[in-house]
Design a protein around this motif. Structure first.
Motif: not given
Length: 106
Positions: A60-62
């Motif tokens: 989700t935080d790349n």
């Protein structure tokens, strides 16, 4: 001066074509034998290899994460390919005493 030539003739038995009924019967016996061997190994605990699949996942935080999935003993490659269609390489863990030996595919 004379030259001698030697030749050899090799006779190989011809392959006989099996009828469809013979092929079905043969395949049926092979399948029964394969199932018997798998059951025997399972009962005796002889084949405890485990399959391992690795792939990358974007969190989700790349952040790119590596996901390692270890399957239970007894699952073959075909079953894993059906579950994980995006996975190309399936590695194997082979038990050696109390430890596992890592065997990387391809």
């Amino acid at each position: 001066m004379s030259v001698k030539f030697f030749s050899a003739i090799f006779i190989t038995p011809g392959l006989t074509q099996k009828t469809e009924e013979e092929k079905r019967e043969y395949n049926k016996k092979l399948e029964m034998n394969r199932k018997y061997i798998q059951q025997y190994k399972k009962e005796k605990g002889l084949n405890m290899t485990r399959r391992v699949v690795e792939h990358k996942y974007k969190g989700t935080d790349n952040e790119i994460l590596q996901v390692i999935t270890v399957f239970e003993p007894g699952i073959n490659k075909e079953q894993i390919k059906k579950m994980n269609t995006f996975t190309k390489k399936i590695n194997t863990l082979i038990p050696v005493g109390n430890e596992y030996d890592w065997k990387r595919s391809g």
